[in-house]
Motif scaffolding. Structure first.
Motif, short mmCIF file in Angstrom:
data_model
loop_
_atom_site.label_atom_id
_atom_site.label_comp_id
_atom_site.label_asym_id
_atom_site.label_seq_id
_atom_site.Cartn_x
_atom_site.Cartn_y
_atom_site.Cartn_z
N THR A 47 0.83 -1.21 0.00
CA THR A 47 0.00 0.00 0.00
C THR A 47 0.87 1.25 0.00
O THR A 47 0.61 2.23 -0.72
N LEU A 48 1.93 1.18 0.89
CA LEU A 48 2.85 2.32 0.94
C LEU A 48 3.57 2.51 -0.40
O LEU A 48 3.74 3.64 -0.89
N GLU A 49 4.02 1.39 -1.00
CA GLU A 49 4.70 1.47 -2.30
C GLU A 49 3.76 2.02 -3.36
O GLU A 49 4.16 2.81 -4.23
N LYS A 50 2.47 1.57 -3.30
CA LYS A 50 1.50 2.06 -4.28
C LYS A 50 1.32 3.57 -4.12
O LYS A 50 1.28 4.33 -5.10
N LEU A 51 1.24 4.00 -2.84
CA LEU A 51 1.12 5.44 -2.61
C LEU A 51 2.35 6.19 -3.14
O LEU A 51 2.24 7.25 -3.77
N ASP A 52 3.53 5.60 -2.87
CA ASP A 52 4.77 6.23 -3.34
C ASP A 52 4.82 6.25 -4.87
O ASP A 52 5.23 7.24 -5.50
N THR A 53 4.38 5.11 -5.47
CA THR A 53 4.36 5.03 -6.94
C THR A 53 3.38 6.03 -7.54
O THR A 53 3.65 6.68 -8.54
N ASP A 54 2.24 6.17 -6.88
CA ASP A 54 1.27 7.15 -7.36
C ASP A 54 1.83 8.56 -7.29
O ASP A 54 1.60 9.39 -8.18
#
Length: 377
Positions: A47-54
């Motif tokens: 989730t954190l990576e997805k947020l960072d990727t976004d």
């Protein structure tokens, strides 16, 4: 329920096998709990990576938008710049057309001036043969001071003799008296009998082209020579030293040098010697070997001369005792026609008089007639 009941099933105590199974089930439950925790951790990480990727995607989109806007602005700037360059090119082309028209006009004016200059040069071109004169050497006259005999001076008077061009069928007659020429010029025509032919000849007044007279004052130095083709391969001071050394060698025709001047821009020099005779000897040779220290150079040597044009005069006029006859036909030989004309214009009954000179030109020929100063006036 008591602990005994925990280890019993339906009121019956658990067997060892059931206990082992239960133990394994509990261990497996703990493993699944751990897996669930790991899965939750992995989910949180993802989730954190997805947020960072976004966030990075958003930043990339913003950067892409900025680049596209910069490209559009750059394209607009290039288009504006191209329009400015096109306007400048059009202005330059217009200026070039204007300059070309001016150049063509200047070329036409230059050609006209050149044609006028060629005409003037042909008109004032002087070619004179100086007559030979016998001279007698009477001895040397020693000057009181050395500098009084440093130059050879001469004055030449140049006089252009006026002339006119006689074409075929024309005759030039000069009378001994001016009044004879003037009374013939007052006639509209002259009827002249040539053998069996009678022809009407028209007299004309002569207008000569302008002539010039001037004096040439010439001074040729006896102690100084002009050196040319001496390139500046060394500094000025060293060039002067090398010139002095090379021209002071008696073995090369030189002598003791008084002073040297050198002009780098024109690659020329003037060398003055202490004694006369050295400059004349070197000038007669015309060439001299100059040692520059790095090699030898052949230089041109000429006498140093100065000249002035003085008393320049232009004059033009009409010979008062001469007339021009036109319209003469070749009915006989050239000399016979000339003799008949002379006889005709010698008779007072034909308003003539004593003829000083006459020249007739047959058809198909041209003769240039020269005039000299009338000393009888």
């Amino acid at each position: 329920m008591s602990s005994n009941q925990d280890h019993s099933m339906d009121g019956e105590p658990l067997s060892s096998e059931d206990e082992q199974t239960l133990t394994r089930a509990r261990a497996e439950l703990e493993q699944w709990k751990m897996r669930i925790e790991k899965a939750d951790d992995e989910k949180s990480r993802l989730t954190l990576e997805k947020l960072d990727t976004d966030e990075r995607k958003k930043e990339a989109q913003n950067a892409t938008t900025s680049v596209m806007q910069a490209q559009e602005q750059l394209a607009q700037d290039i288009a504006n710049k191209m329009k400015e360059i096109e306007v400048q090119i059009q202005g330059i082309e217009k200026e070039n057309m204007h300059l070309r028209s001016k150049l063509e006009r200047f070329c036409e004016e230059r050609m006209a001036k050149k044609a006028e200059m060629d005409t003037l040069q042909r008109r004032f071109k002087i070619k004179a043969v100086i007559p030979e004169k016998r001279i007698k050497f009477s001895g040397l006259e020693k000057a009181e001071r050395e500098d009084l005999c440093s130059d050879t001076e001469g004055v030449f008077t140049i006089t252009q003799r006026p002339c006119t061009l006689l074409s075929g069928g024309e005759a030039l007659i000069t009378f001994e008296e001016e009044k004879v020429a003037q009374q013939i010029l007052r006639l509209a025509k002259c009827s002249v009998s040539l053998d069996q032919t009678k022809m009407d000849i028209k007299p004309f007044c002569l207008n000569l082209e302008p002539s010039v007279k001037f004096e040439v004052h010439l001074k040729v130095s006896k102690r100084t020579v002009q050196v040319a083709q001496a390139p500046p391969v060394l500094p000025d001071e060293r060039m002067r030293d090398r010139l002095e050394i090379s021209f002071s060698k008696p073995s090369c025709g030189g002598g003791e040098v008084e002073r040297v001047s050198y002009d780098r821009s024109s690659a020329t020099a003037q060398i003055t010697f202490l004694n006369t005779g050295v400059a004349e000897r070197l000038a007669l040779r015309g060439r001299h070997r100059l040692d520059t220290g790095n090699g030898e150079i052949m230089v041109d040597v000429a006498p140093l001369s100065h000249y002035q044009l003085r008393k320049f005069q232009t004059y033009c006029g009409a010979p008062m005792r001469s007339i021009l006859l036109r319209g003469i036909q070749d009915v006989m030989e050239e000399e016979d026609v000339q003799d008949h004309l002379e006889i005709h214009f010698q008779k007072p009954s034909n308003y003539g008089g004593e003829v000083e000179s006459i020249r007739y030109v047959a058809h198909g020929k041209e003769v240039k007639a020269f005039f000299s100063e009338d000393l009888s006036v």
